[in-house]
Design a protein around this motif. Structure first.
Motif, PDB file in Angstrom:
ATOM      1  N   VAL A   1       0.886  -1.112  -0.031  1.00  0.00           N
ATOM      2  CA  VAL A   1      -0.137   0.016   0.091  1.00  0.00           C
ATOM      3  C   VAL A   1       0.890   1.148  -0.083  1.00  0.00           C
ATOM      4  N   ALA A   2       2.062   1.106   0.546  1.00  0.00           N
ATOM      5  CA  ALA A   2       2.979   2.235   0.526  1.00  0.00           C
ATOM      6  C   ALA A   2       3.583   2.562  -0.777  1.00  0.00           C
ATOM      7  N   VAL A   3       3.313   1.579  -1.609  1.00  0.00           N
ATOM      8  CA  VAL A   3       3.933   2.086  -3.233  1.00  0.00           C
ATOM      9  C   VAL A   3       2.568   2.946  -3.584  1.00  0.00           C
ATOM     10  N   ALA A   4       1.269   2.440  -3.435  1.00  0.00           N
ATOM     11  CA  ALA A   4       0.461   3.362  -3.884  1.00  0.00           C
ATOM     12  C   ALA A   4       0.600   4.834  -3.226  1.00  0.00           C
ATOM     13  N   MET A   5       0.665   4.837  -1.986  1.00  0.00           N
ATOM     14  CA  MET A   5       0.969   6.273  -1.165  1.00  0.00           C
ATOM     15  C   MET A   5       1.960   6.995  -1.930  1.00  0.00           C
ATOM     16  N   TYR A   6       3.051   6.566  -2.264  1.00  0.00           N
ATOM     17  CA  TYR A   6       4.125   7.356  -2.982  1.00  0.00           C
ATOM     18  C   TYR A   6       3.847   7.626  -4.368  1.00  0.00           C
ATOM     19  N   VAL A   7       3.388   6.735  -4.946  1.00  0.00           N
ATOM     20  CA  VAL A   7       3.259   7.117  -6.134  1.00  0.00           C
ATOM     21  C   VAL A   7       1.931   7.983  -6.443  1.00  0.00           C
ATOM     22  N   VAL A   8       0.877   8.086  -5.799  1.00  0.00           N
ATOM     23  CA  VAL A   8      -0.230   9.011  -5.607  1.00  0.00           C
ATOM     24  C   VAL A   8       0.428  10.300  -5.256  1.00  0.00           C
ATOM     25  N   GLY A   9       1.503  10.582  -4.331  1.00  0.00           N
ATOM     26  CA  GLY A   9       2.360  11.567  -4.137  1.00  0.00           C
ATOM     27  C   GLY A   9       2.974  12.196  -5.052  1.00  0.00           C
ATOM     28  N   PHE A  10       3.615  11.342  -6.058  1.00  0.00           N
ATOM     29  CA  PHE A  10       4.216  11.615  -7.252  1.00  0.00           C
ATOM     30  C   PHE A  10       3.226  12.195  -8.083  1.00  0.00           C
ATOM     31  N   ALA A  11       1.841  11.570  -8.472  1.00  0.00           N
ATOM     32  CA  ALA A  11       1.022  11.885  -9.386  1.00  0.00           C
ATOM     33  C   ALA A  11       0.251  13.159  -9.110  1.00  0.00           C
ATOM     34  N   GLU A  12       0.359  13.358  -7.814  1.00  0.00           N
ATOM     35  CA  GLU A  12      -0.235  14.923  -7.462  1.00  0.00           C
ATOM     36  C   GLU A  12       0.489  15.869  -7.772  1.00  0.00           C
ATOM     37  N   THR A  13       1.801  15.717  -7.787  1.00  0.00           N
ATOM     38  CA  THR A  13       2.941  16.797  -8.306  1.00  0.00           C
ATOM     39  C   THR A  13       2.970  16.965  -9.449  1.00  0.00           C
ATOM     40  N   VAL A  14       2.864  15.770 -10.382  1.00  0.00           N
ATOM     41  CA  VAL A  14       2.606  15.956 -11.676  1.00  0.00           C
ATOM     42  C   VAL A  14       1.717  16.813 -11.972  1.00  0.00           C
ATOM     43  N   GLN A  15       0.237  16.325 -11.638  1.00  0.00           N
ATOM     44  CA  GLN A  15      -0.812  17.068 -11.780  1.00  0.00           C
ATOM     45  C   GLN A  15      -1.019  18.313 -11.655  1.00  0.00           C
ATOM     46  N   GLN A  16      -0.399  18.935 -10.501  1.00  0.00           N
ATOM     47  CA  GLN A  16      -0.141  20.251 -10.340  1.00  0.00           C
ATOM     48  C   GLN A  16       0.671  20.936 -11.366  1.00  0.00           C
ATOM     49  N   LEU A  17       1.640  20.436 -11.711  1.00  0.00           N
ATOM     50  CA  LEU A  17       2.566  21.039 -12.805  1.00  0.00           C
ATOM     51  C   LEU A  17       1.645  21.264 -14.177  1.00  0.00           C
ATOM     52  N   LEU A  18       1.006  20.002 -14.307  1.00  0.00           N
ATOM     53  CA  LEU A  18       0.159  19.931 -15.785  1.00  0.00           C
ATOM     54  C   LEU A  18      -1.220  21.122 -15.687  1.00  0.00           C
ATOM     55  N   ALA A  19      -1.454  21.228 -14.381  1.00  0.00           N
ATOM     56  CA  ALA A  19      -2.542  21.942 -14.193  1.00  0.00           C
ATOM     57  C   ALA A  19      -1.919  23.569 -14.441  1.00  0.00           C
ATOM     58  N   GLY A  20      -0.837  23.877 -14.055  1.00  0.00           N
ATOM     59  CA  GLY A  20      -0.209  25.116 -14.040  1.00  0.00           C
ATOM     60  C   GLY A  20       0.131  25.693 -15.527  1.00  0.00           C
ATOM     61  N   VAL A  21       0.134  24.555 -16.487  1.00  0.00           N
ATOM     62  CA  VAL A  21       0.335  25.017 -17.663  1.00  0.00           C
ATOM     63  C   VAL A  21      -1.033  24.616 -18.580  1.00  0.00           C
ATOM     64  N   ASP A  22      -2.046  24.501 -18.024  1.00  0.00           N
ATOM     65  CA  ASP A  22      -3.226  24.321 -18.442  1.00  0.00           C
ATOM     66  C   ASP A  22      -3.364  22.888 -19.266  1.00  0.00           C
ATOM     67  N   ALA A  23      -2.664  22.011 -18.886  1.00  0.00           N
ATOM     68  CA  ALA A  23      -2.321  20.702 -19.480  1.00  0.00           C
ATOM     69  C   ALA A  23      -3.401  19.584 -18.668  1.00  0.00           C
ATOM     70  N   VAL A  24      -4.582  19.840 -18.289  1.00  0.00           N
ATOM     71  CA  VAL A  24      -5.360  18.774 -17.584  1.00  0.00           C
ATOM     72  C   VAL A  24      -6.204  17.810 -18.848  1.00  0.00           C
ATOM     73  N   MET A  25      -5.835  16.530 -18.347  1.00  0.00           N
ATOM     74  CA  MET A  25      -6.332  15.479 -19.296  1.00  0.00           C
ATOM     75  C   MET A  25      -7.867  15.396 -19.187  1.00  0.00           C
ATOM     76  N   THR A  26      -8.362  15.109 -18.079  1.00  0.00           N
ATOM     77  CA  THR A  26      -9.670  14.961 -17.796  1.00  0.00           C
ATOM     78  C   THR A  26     -10.200  15.724 -16.764  1.00  0.00           C
ATOM     79  N   ASP A  27      -9.937  15.435 -15.245  1.00  0.00           N
ATOM     80  CA  ASP A  27     -10.323  16.043 -14.178  1.00  0.00           C
ATOM     81  C   ASP A  27      -9.159  15.771 -13.095  1.00  0.00           C
ATOM     82  N   GLU A  28      -9.143  16.431 -12.217  1.00  0.00           N
ATOM     83  CA  GLU A  28      -7.949  16.390 -11.101  1.00  0.00           C
ATOM     84  C   GLU A  28      -7.733  14.904 -10.791  1.00  0.00           C
ATOM     85  N   ILE A  29      -9.000  14.184 -10.327  1.00  0.00           N
ATOM     86  CA  ILE A  29      -8.789  12.945  -9.609  1.00  0.00           C
ATOM     87  C   ILE A  29      -8.497  11.878 -10.692  1.00  0.00           C
TER      88      ILE A  29
END
Length: 1162
Positions: free
Chosen positions: A320-348
């Protein structure tokens, strides 16, 4: 040489002796094989000891050479002289064939190339040895783990006695080297013509099938990748400890708690991890560590119950820790993409998509192999360290444009302002709970213990250094951020102070010309500063993208470490087969034994939690799972130290049992501080798994500290008990039951167990006689085998066999020596000798003297009689079950507890006697098939499976009778004939019996003797006594007609029975009569018969009364008649017991030692 190979010619013989065997070898020596052979030739002029070309390895066997070939092989063409000449010279003395090392290491080295180092390492080398004989010296080559030269130089003579060698102490031939077996004590100590015993593991390190398979895989694998302490432990631990917390939560923690309390939080977490690190180091250095990390350490220390429960939740937590760390990584990437308006669908959904792609890539790296994973970890560590350095460099470079975001240069005013706490919606403990997961990860190195080159060195050094480095960095970041960043900032460069407001401003930012007071007042929503901005370290750093890369590195490295740890721990757990059904995950692939199935399972678990994408609920549970593991590791060290086992001697000395206990308590406290309901949930899971494993009782023996502590406590309590005088209230029947083999007399075993279970001690005594040369090793083997049999059948008893000249002597040994301190028997229990009239009357003499001996030693005596008999061992079919041990040793085994309708197990003097010998014992026979795992009812089951031996009617009845005490006794009675006061044992045994579940429906009826004119008075007196003893009874019968003369036919039958055993001294001369009495002391004299006429009539009359009153009882418990030693002959006493107890339901003849065992005082 392979056992299947044919005998080679002389030259080939020597070459093969030098070449390692590549063929399959049998797993061990067979009973007929000796590991050394001595050829005794006619002229015994040579004084050399003999060994054999059989390897000391348990994995090798040898084919003995013919005499001439042996001589040739010994002389050998490489020795110089002609082989034939060598063969001639070898004659006339003991011919020596030495051990050959099957590993073949350095086996091809010529004598002159053999170095001292080779000798020290125990490698096989050729040596030139001079064996001095009367004809002069002759040079030979020999092959041994140590050369003959070594022995001759060290001890002055050649010997097969082995010098200390690490290979003798190995568990298997696993990766580090060949397991050798030292010469057994029997081989060194017994006579030369004695067959050596088949040897097991030299040091008792018997492995589970899983460990053997692992060892085999490890031994076969080549080119295995093993890591040192830096790559394997230090790098992994640092990467796992430096998580995302370092970059996106550390500054916030300082803002909330202040510098001082932030440092306290870091130090508290570091104390917990340091103590755990010390404990881990202690366990890891207490012997060779295999794969499995935390699970392996805990299970081998505390046993499978704790190890199994922790192993499962620890593997799951890592997944489960794998999921925790990967979600932490994915959130950071998602924020970076959102910063340049590169949202694929929605945040979640973006987090789910990025997380899924990431975990698939990580799985690919892991499956590619540990080497690739290690390279990825090194790269990520470099990125992470660069990011940390980047932050510190940036903190020393004040930039005007960053001041609006709350970052100024290092300043004492800012330092002092941030020194104290400023909790906003948080408490000290809630902030601590958020930080603590950042300190976990210290087991990342230990979790891949199987992939470390030297776990004992790597785990302590790498883990403790990682804790030190990461702790210093965390403290450095806390002090640094608190010294140059203010708590609140607007991010607006226009929020500067005008000169007129300068005097009223008190914040640290005022010094630099900024006014952020609006943040405090709530007028403005501030998004920057320590309290507001999680990404403030990016602003401070010299180059902000590197911090982003650091965050990526921290999350991915932790995810990768967990993705590797979970399958490795789970694989080790599955290999031990603690949880049935998980065995499929134990299989490894490739040279590194990679758990690919475990990777897939971990991937699936991680993916499931990634798709949830909301980990706020599960995160505290993971932290609690890790903390539970830490708590148990600390407790393991405390427990092992407390048990004071000689096997607990870690090479890492910097630990303390009380510090470890404090660490375990701290971990438990922290669990509840972080999240109380998650802590409860974790404890419930651990206890549930613990109870499950305890109930299943996996067949493993790891020498855990639980065993050591159990022994320690048993020893302490036994000694303590010995210092306390016995008290009547605490009396309990402690029975020495002469059962012979425990499964040969089920009725005797079951009945005594019924009243001693959880109440008193029960020892199954077994006297073995009739052997010219006692096989003590076999005795020890039987002892452990039948003790296991008792445990498997849930019989709480000890099996104690002894060798003796005859049964009486063996019984005396047991009466004197059985037990320990206060845990000593006080009651001797025998089976009745049903066949006493069929065999040698000297056996009756022996039997009766055993009862006399019991009274001499102040024991109580109990005799059980079943009219069908007790001994069932002859039913199993001796013809097919005669064991090879019996055939080879010719030993005859006699069982003391004597009761059989047909077989006389008391007759040890006649070869024709059907004494209960090895072939008659069910457990011995079962053992050849399944190591003695006889079922609870071996005889009935055996009978069903074995139609070749149909049972006759009497045997069928005997079998049914032998099982009667295993069943629940219906509504019936236990009749107590308490005729003589023996201290109360005759009454105590039925009371204890009717307290048990199987006997609780039976009522106690008491029968006593009395006078006809006082029957009511005697009944009331007995009722009063029983009520004072608080013993329930259903009825009291006073027998006024005990002294009435028995029926004439009963008396006639008795006279007829004893007729063959009378001395009839009146019909012969006195001298002849005395001679006959001396040679046959059991004979009944006319004087004796007349003297005890009244007592004889009483026994006959009592039998008539028993048939009248107790013919339907479930059990009769009766006072045993006593016979004065030296006055009453054995035949007459035996006749009394016979006539008293014949043709009745099961009857216990009981006589206590006339010390009170009941009391009515409180």
């Amino acid at each position: 040489m392979s056992a299947s190979s044919s005998t080679p010619p002389p030259a080939q013989a020597e070459n093969e002796a030098l070449v390692p065997d590549t063929g399959l070898r049998p797993p061990g020596p067979t009973p007929s094989q000796s590991r050394f052979q001595v050829d005794l030739v006619a002229e015994a002029a040579g004084a050399a000891s003999a060994t054999d070309d059989k390897s000391p390895s348990s994995d090798a066997s040898s084919t003995p050479l013919p005499s001439s070939d042996k001589a040739t092989a010994a002389a050998g063409p490489a020795a110089g002289p002609d082989p034939g000449a060598g063969g001639e010279e070898a004659k006339g003395r003991f011919r020596v064939v030495n051990f050959a090392d099957p590993s073949g290491a350095d086996s091809g080295t010529p004598p002159e190339a053999a170095t001292a180092e080779g000798l020290q390492n125990g490698d096989t080398v050729m040596s030139e040895t001079s064996l001095h004989s009367s004809t002069g010296g002759q040079h030979h080559y020999h092959y041994d783990t140590h050369t003959n030269t070594y022995y001759l130089r060290t001890f002055g003579h050649n010997t097969i006695d082995a010098v200390p060698n690490i290979d003798f102490y190995r568990q298997t031939a696993a990766p580090l080297g060949e397991k050798l077996i030292r010469p057994t004590l029997s081989e060194l100590h017994d006579e030369l013509d004695k067959e050596p015993f088949e040897d097991g593991f030299a040091n008792g390190d018997e492995l589970t099938p899983a460990e053997e398979a692992a060892a085999k895989e490890a031994a076969e694998s080549k080119g295995v990748v093993k890591f040192g302490w830096i790559k394997g432990v230090l790098v992994r631990c640092m990467l796992n400890i430096w998580g995302v917390m370092l970059f996106i939560r550390m500054s916030w923690i300082v803002g909330q708690a202040g510098i001082v309390l932030a440092c306290v939080i870091i130090l508290m977490a570091t104390v917990v991890t340091t103590i755990t690190g010390l404990s881990t180091s202690a366990i890891a250095t207490n012997g060779f560590v295999r794969g499995g990390g935390a699970y392996y350490l805990i299970s081998r220390s505390l046993g499978p119950e704790f190890g199994g429960s922790i192993g499962l939740i620890f593997a799951f937590a890592n997944a489960v820790a794998v999921a925790m760390y990967v979600v932490g990584f994915a959130e950071t990437v998602q924020q970076l993409l959102a910063g340049v308006d590169a949202v694929m669908t929605d945040e979640i959904n973006d987090i789910r998509i990025i997380g899924t792609i990431t975990v698939i890539l990580l799985l690919g790296i892991s499956v590619a192999g540990m080497e690739w994973e290690a390279k990825a970890q090194i790269f990520l560590l470099i990125v992470l360290i660069t990011a940390i350095i980047n932050y510190f460099i940036g903190s020393f470079i004040p930039i005007k444009s960053k001041e609006a975001y709350g970052f100024f240069q290092y300043d004492a005013t800012i330092l002092m302002e941030n020194m104290g706490p400023d909790f906003r919606g948080e408490t000290f403990f809630s902030v601590f709970a958020i930080f603590f997961p950042a300190a976990t990860g210290i087991l990342a190195g230990a979790n891949i213990s199987g992939d470390l080159a030297d776990p004992q060195l790597a785990i302590p050094r790498g883990t403790l250094l990682a804790i030190l480095i990461t702790g210093i960095v965390y403290l450095g970041v806390a002090v640094s951020t608190g010294s140059c960043i203010v708590r609140d900032a607007t991010g607006n460069i226009n929020d500067t102070l005008s000169s007129q407001f300068m005097a009223n401003c008190t914040d640290a930012a005022c010094k630099f010309g900024y006014d952020f007071s609006s943040c405090r007042n709530g007028n403005t929503k501030c998004e920057y500063g320590l309290q507001q901005d999680f990404q403030i370290m990016s602003i401070v750093s010299g180059f902000s993208p590197i911090i982003t890369a650091g965050i990526f590195s921290a999350t991915l490295s932790s995810a990768l470490a967990s993705l590797v740890s979970a399958p490795k721990v789970f694989q080790a757990l599955c290999k031990d087969n603690i949880y049935p059904g998980l065995g499929m995950f134990a299989k490894g692939y490739g040279k590194n034994n990679e758990p690919l199935r475990g990777y897939i399972l971990t991937f699936c678990i991680a993916l499931a939690f990634i798709l949830i994408a909301e980990l706020n609920v599960i995160a505290p549970i993971i932290s609690n799972f890790f903390l539970a593991s830490y708590a148990l590791i600390n407790f393991s060290v405390f427990h092992a130290s407390l048990a004071n086992s000689p096997g607990w001697r870690p090479s890492f000395k910097y630990y303390n049992m009380w510090v470890s206990l404090a660490g375990a308590v701290l971990c438990c406290v922290v669990m509840f501080v972080i999240n109380w309901w998650a802590a409860l949930f974790t404890n419930v899971i651990v206890m549930g798994l613990y109870i499950y494993v305890s109930y299943k009782k996996p067949d493993v023996n790891w020498g855990s500290s639980t065993q050591a502590l159990t022994y320690h406590q048993a020893l302490t309590h036994s000694l303590h008990l010995s210092g306390v005088e016995d008290h009547i209230k605490n009396f309990r029947p402690q029975c020495l039951v002469m059962t012979g083999y425990p499964n040969s007399r089920p009725a005797l075993l079951n009945l005594v167990h019924a009243f001693t279970k959880n109440v008193g001690l029960m020892i199954c005594g077994h006297v073995r006689t009739g052997s010219r040369r006692p096989n003590f090793k076999e005795l020890a083997t039987d002892q452990s085998r039948f003790q296991r049999w008792l445990l498997r059948n849930e019989t709480k008893a000890f099996y104690t066999p002894v060798f003796a000249e005859d049964m009486r002597q063996g019984c005396q040994y047991l009466l004197q020596a059985a037990g320990l301190g206060r845990l000593r028997p006080n009651t001797l229990v025998l089976g009745f000798k049903n066949d006493w009239r069929d065999g040698d009357m000297m056996n009756v003499e022996t039997y009766i003297h055993m009862i006399h001996d019991a009274f001499d030693f102040q024991y109580g005596a109990v005799v059980l009689r079943l009219k069908e008999g007790l001994d069932v061992s002859h039913i199993q079919g001796q013809d097919e079950l005669l064991s090879s041990q019996e055939k080879s040793s010719g030993m005859k085994d006699v069982v003391v507890s004597i009761d059989m309708s047909k077989d006389s197990d008391g007759d040890s003097s006649k070869p024709s006697s059907k004494a209960t010998s090895l072939q008659n014992s069910p457990a011995i026979q079962k053992d050849e098939d399944d190591d003695g795992k006889a079922p609870t009812q071996p005889l009935l089951k055996k009978d069903k499976k074995s139609p070749t031996i149909p049972l006759n009617v009497s045997d069928q009845r005997l079998l049914e009778a032998s099982q009667q005490f295993q069943k629940k006794q219906g509504k019936g009675t236990v009749d107590v004939w308490w005729l003589f006061d023996d201290g109360g044992l005759t009454l105590l045994i039925p009371y204890l019996l009717t307290n048990k579940k199987r006997w609780k429906d039976c009522k106690i009826r008491v029968f006593i003797g009395g006078k006809i004119n006082r029957i009511d008075h005697d009944r009331r007196a007995m009722a009063t006594l029983l009520s004072k003893f608080r013993i329930d009874f259903s009825d009291i019968t006073v027998l006024g007609d005990i002294n009435t003369k028995p029926k004439k036919e009963s008396t006639s039958a008795f006279e007829e029975m004893i007729e063959p055993y009378r001395l009839k001294e009146d019909d012969m001369e006195q001298e002849a009569a005395e001679r006959l009495k001396n040679s046959e002391p059991w004979r009944i004299t006319d004087n004796e018969l007349e003297l005890y006429r009244a007592k004889t009539n009483r026994q006959i009359r009592l039998n008539e009364l028993l048939k009248e009153h107790s013919s339907t009882a479930n059990l009769i418990v009766m006072s045993m008649p006593l016979a004065r030693k030296g006055t009453v002959s054995s035949a007459l006493y035996m006749a009394w017991l016979e006539v008293l107890s014949k043709d009745l339901p099961p009857i216990l003849l009981v006589r206590g030692n006339h010390q009170s065992v009941l009391t009515f005082y409180s």
